[in-house]
Design a protein around this motif. Structure first.
Motif, PDB file in Angstrom:
ATOM      1  N   ALA A 112       0.827  -1.196   0.000  1.00  0.00           N
ATOM      2  CA  ALA A 112       0.000   0.000   0.000  1.00  0.00           C
ATOM      3  C   ALA A 112       0.866   1.252   0.000  1.00  0.00           C
ATOM      4  O   ALA A 112       2.023   1.235   0.445  1.00  0.00           O
ATOM      5  N   THR A 113       0.280   2.312  -0.530  1.00  0.00           N
ATOM      6  CA  THR A 113       0.877   3.643  -0.459  1.00  0.00           C
ATOM      7  C   THR A 113      -0.132   4.546   0.227  1.00  0.00           C
ATOM      8  O   THR A 113      -0.933   5.237  -0.425  1.00  0.00           O
ATOM      9  N   PRO A 114      -0.148   4.552   1.554  1.00  0.00           N
ATOM     10  CA  PRO A 114      -1.163   5.332   2.287  1.00  0.00           C
ATOM     11  C   PRO A 114      -1.070   6.835   2.046  1.00  0.00           C
ATOM     12  O   PRO A 114      -2.088   7.532   2.025  1.00  0.00           O
ATOM     13  N   ILE A 115       0.147   7.354   1.871  1.00  0.00           N
ATOM     14  CA  ILE A 115       0.335   8.792   1.672  1.00  0.00           C
ATOM     15  C   ILE A 115       1.271   9.015   0.488  1.00  0.00           C
ATOM     16  O   ILE A 115       2.333   8.388   0.403  1.00  0.00           O
ATOM     17  N   GLN A 116       0.853   9.877  -0.408  1.00  0.00           N
ATOM     18  CA  GLN A 116       1.701  10.210  -1.554  1.00  0.00           C
ATOM     19  C   GLN A 116       1.375  11.627  -2.006  1.00  0.00           C
ATOM     20  O   GLN A 116       0.289  11.904  -2.525  1.00  0.00           O
ATOM     21  N   ASN A 117       2.308  12.554  -1.771  1.00  0.00           N
ATOM     22  CA  ASN A 117       2.153  13.912  -2.265  1.00  0.00           C
ATOM     23  C   ASN A 117       3.510  14.428  -2.728  1.00  0.00           C
ATOM     24  O   ASN A 117       4.472  13.660  -2.836  1.00  0.00           O
ATOM     25  N   LYS A 118       3.580  15.692  -2.981  1.00  0.00           N
ATOM     26  CA  LYS A 118       4.777  16.259  -3.584  1.00  0.00           C
ATOM     27  C   LYS A 118       6.005  16.109  -2.703  1.00  0.00           C
ATOM     28  O   LYS A 118       7.117  15.881  -3.202  1.00  0.00           O
ATOM     29  N   GLU A 119       5.842  16.219  -1.388  1.00  0.00           N
ATOM     30  CA  GLU A 119       7.003  16.220  -0.494  1.00  0.00           C
ATOM     31  C   GLU A 119       7.141  14.955   0.350  1.00  0.00           C
ATOM     32  O   GLU A 119       8.236  14.648   0.807  1.00  0.00           O
ATOM     33  N   PHE A 120       6.037  14.249   0.573  1.00  0.00           N
ATOM     34  CA  PHE A 120       6.098  13.110   1.496  1.00  0.00           C
ATOM     35  C   PHE A 120       5.386  11.897   0.900  1.00  0.00           C
ATOM     36  O   PHE A 120       4.276  12.012   0.377  1.00  0.00           O
ATOM     37  N   THR A 121       6.058  10.744   1.010  1.00  0.00           N
ATOM     38  CA  THR A 121       5.483   9.481   0.538  1.00  0.00           C
ATOM     39  C   THR A 121       5.732   8.397   1.571  1.00  0.00           C
ATOM     40  O   THR A 121       6.836   8.284   2.119  1.00  0.00           O
ATOM     41  N   TRP A 122       4.697   7.619   1.822  1.00  0.00           N
ATOM     42  CA  TRP A 122       4.807   6.464   2.726  1.00  0.00           C
ATOM     43  C   TRP A 122       4.328   5.225   1.981  1.00  0.00           C
ATOM     44  O   TRP A 122       3.190   5.160   1.536  1.00  0.00           O
ATOM     45  N   THR A 123       5.213   4.246   1.848  1.00  0.00           N
ATOM     46  CA  THR A 123       4.856   2.954   1.262  1.00  0.00           C
ATOM     47  C   THR A 123       5.074   1.866   2.296  1.00  0.00           C
ATOM     48  O   THR A 123       5.996   1.948   3.116  1.00  0.00           O
ATOM     49  N   THR A 124       4.235   0.859   2.254  1.00  0.00           N
ATOM     50  CA  THR A 124       4.307  -0.197   3.260  1.00  0.00           C
ATOM     51  C   THR A 124       3.975  -1.543   2.644  1.00  0.00           C
ATOM     52  O   THR A 124       3.247  -1.618   1.647  1.00  0.00           O
ATOM     53  N   ASN A 125       4.535  -2.594   3.226  1.00  0.00           N
ATOM     54  CA  ASN A 125       4.259  -3.964   2.791  1.00  0.00           C
ATOM     55  C   ASN A 125       4.166  -4.855   4.022  1.00  0.00           C
ATOM     56  O   ASN A 125       5.024  -4.791   4.911  1.00  0.00           O
ATOM     57  N   PHE A 126       3.136  -5.674   4.063  1.00  0.00           N
ATOM     58  CA  PHE A 126       2.971  -6.653   5.132  1.00  0.00           C
ATOM     59  C   PHE A 126       2.792  -8.023   4.495  1.00  0.00           C
ATOM     60  O   PHE A 126       2.012  -8.182   3.546  1.00  0.00           O
ATOM     61  N   ASN A 127       3.544  -9.017   4.994  1.00  0.00           N
ATOM     62  CA  ASN A 127       3.400 -10.366   4.446  1.00  0.00           C
ATOM     63  C   ASN A 127       3.340 -11.385   5.567  1.00  0.00           C
ATOM     64  O   ASN A 127       3.910 -11.186   6.654  1.00  0.00           O
ATOM     65  N   LEU A 128       2.630 -12.463   5.291  1.00  0.00           N
ATOM     66  CA  LEU A 128       2.411 -13.526   6.264  1.00  0.00           C
ATOM     67  C   LEU A 128       2.399 -14.866   5.544  1.00  0.00           C
ATOM     68  O   LEU A 128       1.749 -15.017   4.501  1.00  0.00           O
ATOM     69  N   THR A 129       3.141 -15.829   6.094  1.00  0.00           N
ATOM     70  CA  THR A 129       3.102 -17.209   5.618  1.00  0.00           C
ATOM     71  C   THR A 129       2.646 -18.096   6.765  1.00  0.00           C
ATOM     72  O   THR A 129       3.199 -18.028   7.865  1.00  0.00           O
ATOM     73  N   ILE A 130       1.634 -18.909   6.497  1.00  0.00           N
ATOM     74  CA  ILE A 130       1.150 -19.889   7.470  1.00  0.00           C
ATOM     75  C   ILE A 130       1.482 -21.266   6.917  1.00  0.00           C
ATOM     76  O   ILE A 130       0.969 -21.654   5.863  1.00  0.00           O
ATOM     77  N   ASN A 131       2.351 -21.982   7.609  1.00  0.00           N
ATOM     78  CA  ASN A 131       2.856 -23.248   7.074  1.00  0.00           C
ATOM     79  C   ASN A 131       2.589 -24.405   8.027  1.00  0.00           C
ATOM     80  O   ASN A 131       2.684 -24.262   9.248  1.00  0.00           O
ATOM     81  N   LYS A 132       2.267 -25.546   7.449  1.00  0.00           N
ATOM     82  CA  LYS A 132       2.125 -26.781   8.211  1.00  0.00           C
ATOM     83  C   LYS A 132       3.053 -27.817   7.609  1.00  0.00           C
ATOM     84  O   LYS A 132       2.958 -28.126   6.426  1.00  0.00           O
ATOM     85  N   ASN A 133       3.951 -28.339   8.431  1.00  0.00           N
ATOM     86  CA  ASN A 133       4.900 -29.366   7.989  1.00  0.00           C
ATOM     87  C   ASN A 133       4.571 -30.685   8.662  1.00  0.00           C
ATOM     88  O   ASN A 133       4.309 -30.726   9.865  1.00  0.00           O
ATOM     89  N   ARG A 134       4.575 -31.759   7.897  1.00  0.00           N
ATOM     90  CA  ARG A 134       4.345 -33.088   8.443  1.00  0.00           C
ATOM     91  C   ARG A 134       5.215 -34.106   7.696  1.00  0.00           C
ATOM     92  O   ARG A 134       5.284 -34.094   6.470  1.00  0.00           O
ATOM     93  N   VAL A 135       5.860 -34.963   8.469  1.00  0.00           N
ATOM     94  CA  VAL A 135       6.535 -36.135   7.897  1.00  0.00           C
ATOM     95  C   VAL A 135       5.489 -37.231   7.749  1.00  0.00           C
ATOM     96  O   VAL A 135       4.769 -37.541   8.700  1.00  0.00           O
ATOM     97  N   THR A 136       5.384 -37.803   6.572  1.00  0.00           N
ATOM     98  CA  THR A 136       4.342 -38.801   6.318  1.00  0.00           C
ATOM     99  C   THR A 136       4.876 -40.216   6.229  1.00  0.00           C
ATOM    100  O   THR A 136       4.117 -41.180   6.414  1.00  0.00           O
ATOM    101  N   ARG A 137       6.180 -40.366   5.946  1.00  0.00           N
ATOM    102  CA  ARG A 137       6.705 -41.726   5.822  1.00  0.00           C
ATOM    103  C   ARG A 137       8.214 -41.703   5.969  1.00  0.00           C
ATOM    104  O   ARG A 137       8.882 -40.773   5.512  1.00  0.00           O
ATOM    105  N   LEU A 138       8.761 -42.743   6.635  1.00  0.00           N
ATOM    106  CA  LEU A 138      10.194 -42.986   6.652  1.00  0.00           C
ATOM    107  C   LEU A 138      10.456 -44.340   5.997  1.00  0.00           C
ATOM    108  O   LEU A 138       9.535 -44.967   5.471  1.00  0.00           O
TER     109      LEU A 138
END
Length: 406
Positions: A112-138
């Motif tokens: 997102a770019t919440p603020i953008q004008n001639k003198e001031f700009t704010w850009t932001t990024n948020f990320n999330l990973t939800i992971n499930k790991n399982r061993v199924t066989r040896l």
């Protein structure tokens, strides 16, 4: 898909090492590690489903993805029977393609770019990973794989139905207030009191005729061992991983801030076990406040100190009191820069110039009592994560610089 972090460059080959004697190199060689000439790449079949969205002329954009990665031919170092005659120098056994596991979850990113004008700009990024790991066989006939830590305790156990390298510890039930003995819980759910006894004038680690190590239980319990009584306790693999980055630009100044986080995982704090070992080792100061010293002291965390006892507080046998939540939020990067005005640098025939100051790993919010829950004593080991045994923290660094373009 291969396995680039979990094996060495020469894992398919048996390696020999030389030694030192009296400070001089010997003329003989010893078997250092056993290779596997039949080792193959891990393979994966992955399904990805995702979509992108944008609103307000893409002032706000987002990505969502679901993934399901099934991995076959899992490469792990596997213990071998002593009768096989293989050494256990660097690893518990040769690397084998022994089984399968999966990683599945979702990835979410919002820009997102919440603020953008001639003198001031704010850009932001948020990320999330939800992971499930399982061993199924040896491999057939292989119920589990143990991963030790630097020749010390074995905390990680890989078993079908659990995440890779699950924390495998014995359960406890506090300290007996009347005697100061550590109370263990065996596989039958019985409470077993443990106390180390050193015969008069003797200080050793072996079991003597009168029972240097004794287990006593009013419920008929037997001696505690990790092999017989430890349980699959907690996962060392984070369930939630992500970050939040922000960039603020005002005239020639730029402030960049990056926060990262992990949650839903546990760490075995082996250093804590060592700091409460009753041999000739340094102890943590909480032995004075949380250690049992006199009868009828209820609620004490650590057993009565007895010289040479390295069991009661977990140094010789991993136990649950040394497992802690590792959730954290880190101030990963903070950087402030300034682009010098063109009118100033053109006089020096310079195309661009930027001065900056930045820092990494500047702060952390966590309930983990150790220095850093993000470290691992076993490095990039795929089956030995979540163990902190005297491990150095991620370094805090500061940088001041000047970038000049011609």
């Amino acid at each position: 898909m291969g396995n680039l972090n979990g094996i060495s460059d020469y894992s398919p080959w048996t390696q020999y090492v030389s030694g030192l004697y009296g400070g001089l190199a010997t003329l003989s060689y010893a078997l250092g590690s056993v290779g596997n000439p039949n080792l193959k790449w891990e393979t994966s079949k992955q399904t990805d489903i995702g979509f992108n969205v944008g609103v307000l002329n893409d002032r706000i954009t987002g990505q969502f993805a679901y993934y399901n990665n099934n991995i076959d031919g899992l490469i792990l170092y596997v213990n071998q029977a002593p009768s096989a005659g293989l050494p256990t120098v660097s690893y518990p056994g040769p690397p084998l393609n022994v089984g399968s596991m999966y990683n599945r979850g979702v990835e979410i990113s919002i820009n997102a770019t919440p603020i953008q004008n001639k003198e001031f700009t704010w850009t932001t990024n948020f990320n999330l990973t939800i992971n499930k790991n399982r061993v199924t066989r040896l491999a057939d006939g292989l119920p589990s794989i143990q991963t030790g830590t630097s020749g010390l305790e074995t905390v990680n156990l890989t078993m079908p139905g659990y995440a890779l390298g699950y924390l495998w510890v014995t359960r406890t039930a506090g300290v007996d207030p009347g005697t100061g003995k550590r109370v263990f819980v065996n596989s039958a759910g019985q409470k077993v009191y443990y106390q180390y006894y050193a015969p008069s004038g003797q200080f050793n680690y072996s079991t003597t005729a009168d029972g240097t190590t004794k287990y006593v239980s009013p419920t008929g319990g037997t001696s505690i061992t990790q092999a017989a009584d430890a349980v699959m306790y907690k996962s060392p693999l984070p369930k939630y991983v992500g970050g939040w980055s922000n960039s603020f630009n005002y005239k020639g100044f730029t402030l960049d801030v990056l926060l990262t986080y992990q949650a839903g995982f546990y760490v075995y704090y082996g250093t804590n076990a060592g700091l409460h070992d009753q041999r000739f080792w340094n102890n943590a100061t909480d032995m004075l406040s949380d250690g049992w010293t006199d009868k009828d002291q209820a609620g004490k965390k650590y057993a009565r100190p007895v010289f040479n006892d390295n069991v009661s507080n977990g140094s010789a046998m991993p136990m649950d009191i040394n497992v802690f939540k590792g959730d954290f939020i880190k101030l990963r990067t903070l950087s402030l820069s300034y682009n010098l005005p063109a009118t100033l640098i053109q006089r020096a025939k310079i195309g661009s110039a930027r001065i900056y100051i930045s820092g990494q790993n500047l702060g952390i919010m966590t309930s983990y009592p150790g220095p850093d829950p993000e470290v691992a004593s076993n490095g990039n080991s795929t089956s030995g994560q979540g163990v902190d045994r005297n491990t150095a923290v991620n370094g805090r660094t500061y940088t001041i610089g000047l970038n000049v373009g011609f």
